[in-house]
Design a protein around this motif. Structure first.
Motif, short mmCIF file in Angstrom:
data_model
loop_
_atom_site.label_atom_id
_atom_site.label_comp_id
_atom_site.label_asym_id
_atom_site.label_seq_id
_atom_site.Cartn_x
_atom_site.Cartn_y
_atom_site.Cartn_z
N GLY A 74 41.02 47.43 30.21
CA GLY A 74 41.21 46.37 29.24
C GLY A 74 42.40 46.63 28.36
N VAL A 108 39.70 29.74 28.88
CA VAL A 108 38.79 30.87 28.63
C VAL A 108 37.41 30.32 28.33
CG1 VAL A 108 38.27 32.87 27.21
CG2 VAL A 108 40.63 32.32 27.70
N ASP A 152 33.82 33.88 31.24
CA ASP A 152 34.81 34.93 31.46
C ASP A 152 34.55 36.18 30.64
OD1 ASP A 152 36.48 33.28 33.20
OD2 ASP A 152 36.90 32.14 31.39
N LEU A 153 34.02 36.00 29.44
CA LEU A 153 33.68 37.13 28.59
C LEU A 153 32.57 36.69 27.65
CD1 LEU A 153 36.39 37.70 25.80
CD2 LEU A 153 36.19 35.60 27.10
N LEU A 171 33.25 41.76 29.74
CA LEU A 171 34.16 40.93 30.51
C LEU A 171 33.61 40.76 31.91
CD1 LEU A 171 36.00 42.07 28.13
CD2 LEU A 171 37.91 41.54 29.61
N SER A 203 34.96 40.70 34.91
CA SER A 203 35.45 41.52 36.01
C SER A 203 36.61 42.37 35.54
CB SER A 203 35.91 40.64 37.18
OG SER A 203 37.09 39.94 36.84
N ASN A 250 39.56 42.05 36.80
CA ASN A 250 40.76 41.23 36.95
C ASN A 250 40.63 40.01 36.04
OD1 ASN A 250 41.89 42.82 39.16
ND2 ASN A 250 40.16 42.05 40.32
N ASN A 251 41.20 40.11 34.86
CA ASN A 251 41.07 39.06 33.87
C ASN A 251 42.41 38.43 33.56
OD1 ASN A 251 38.11 39.42 32.94
ND2 ASN A 251 38.92 41.50 32.84
N SER A 252 42.38 37.17 33.19
CA SER A 252 43.60 36.46 32.85
C SER A 252 44.14 36.95 31.52
CB SER A 252 43.32 34.95 32.76
OG SER A 252 42.50 34.67 31.63
N THR A 299 42.11 35.60 28.67
CA THR A 299 40.83 36.28 28.46
C THR A 299 41.04 37.62 27.76
OG1 THR A 299 39.84 35.23 30.40
CG2 THR A 299 38.82 37.26 29.62
N LEU A 300 42.03 38.37 28.21
CA LEU A 300 42.31 39.67 27.60
C LEU A 300 42.75 39.52 26.14
CD1 LEU A 300 44.24 41.34 30.55
CD2 LEU A 300 41.92 41.83 29.80
#
Length: 292
Positions: A80, A98, A147-148, A265, A267, A269-271, A274-275
């Protein structure tokens, strides 16, 4: 003798997290666009570097060993932070969508300023807010529907990142008497509330008869039943409205446990959007703790 610091290969860590989340080399390979053999070799390489076995293998699936469990949460935090740094240093505009999951009691309290700050900083991002109980949010996260999520969980091992720890307290009307009634009228937001099992267990352990007055997922209605002294409830200390009282535990009410507020989160692999939201949540709660 000087011991030189060692650097972890984030690509190996990312593969480990993908395998741990899916419990499958094949699924992780598909998610990472790698061959199954490459995934297996990367996991083996990480085990060699760390000097421990991370997965126990059987015919059906993979499961984390004790060492794997110990690594998993830290590995997700490492990824992350890596992804946040990359996004912050290379992206000048955050766009996209998101889907954030938030418990009913947190959306209008400690997370409200975070939501406002994020939408003002990144107006191009389409934010979808899902309010539900923490157990329901965990299910939605696992299904990929959000997503989170910020999730309230009992203290202990977690796959998320602990943002803060809050005391669970009894809450009643000012100068109310509902806490003296038997059976004790208890108002919970929903029957899947994360607090419910431990609250009722504490009452049963002290031999206090109880009845639930309200459980339909409406935080405003729960607050109304408490304000009118029809029932008491259990909330995190920081979410208690100023016009209600925190009731001291004792002969009438048992002590309640603390809860962790954890960030999850979906996964590895986050956009970037999202991060960035995860960073805002993390920083926002840190500022609130510092100001308290």
């Amino acid at each position: 003798m000087i011991i030189m610091p060692q650097n972890l290969d984030t690509s190996l860590i990312r593969t480990f997290v993908a395998v741990a989340e899916s419990a499958s080399m094949t699924a992780a390979a598909n998610a990472l666009n790698l061959t199954q053999g490459a995934v297996s070799q990367q996991v083996k390489r990480l085990e060699e570097v760390l000097g421990c076995q991370l997965f126990a293998r059987d015919r059906r699936n993979l499961r984390l060993t004790a060492d794997g469990e110990r690594l998993f949460g830290k590995a997700k935090r490492l990824l992350g932070l890596n992804d946040e740094i990359w996004a912050e240093m290379t992206e000048r505009t955050v766009t996209g969508r998101v889907r954030l999951g938030v418990p009913y009691d947190l959306v209008g309290t400690i997370l409200s300023p975070v939501l406002k700050a994020y939408t003002e900083a990144w107006p191009q991002v389409d934010v979808s807010l899902v309010c539900a109980s923490s157990p329901d949010l965990a299910i939605a996260l696992g299904k990929g529907d959000i997503d989170l999520a910020v999730i309230e969980e009992p203290l202990g091992p977690t796959k998320g990142e602990c943002l803060t720890i809050e005391k669970l307290v009894w809450v009643g009307a000012r100068a109310g008497v509902a806490h003296e009634k038997r059976p004790l009228p208890v108002s919970m937001v929903t029957d899947t509330c994360a607090f419910r099992p431990l609250v009722l267990k504490a009452l049963d352990a002290q031999g206090i008869a109880w009845r639930t007055l309200f459980e339909n997922g409406n935080i405003a209605a729960t607050r109304a039943t408490v304000r009118t002294d029809l029932a008491i409830t259990a909330w995190l200390a920081s979410t208690v409205p100023a016009d209600l009282d925190i009731l001291a535990p004792g002969a009438a009410l048992p002590e309640l446990p603390s809860f962790a507020i954890n960030l999850h989160l979906a996964s590895a692999n986050n956009s970037p959007a999202t991060l960035e939201f995860a960073r805002f949540i993390r920083d926002g709660l840190l500022r609130q703790r510092s100001a308290a």
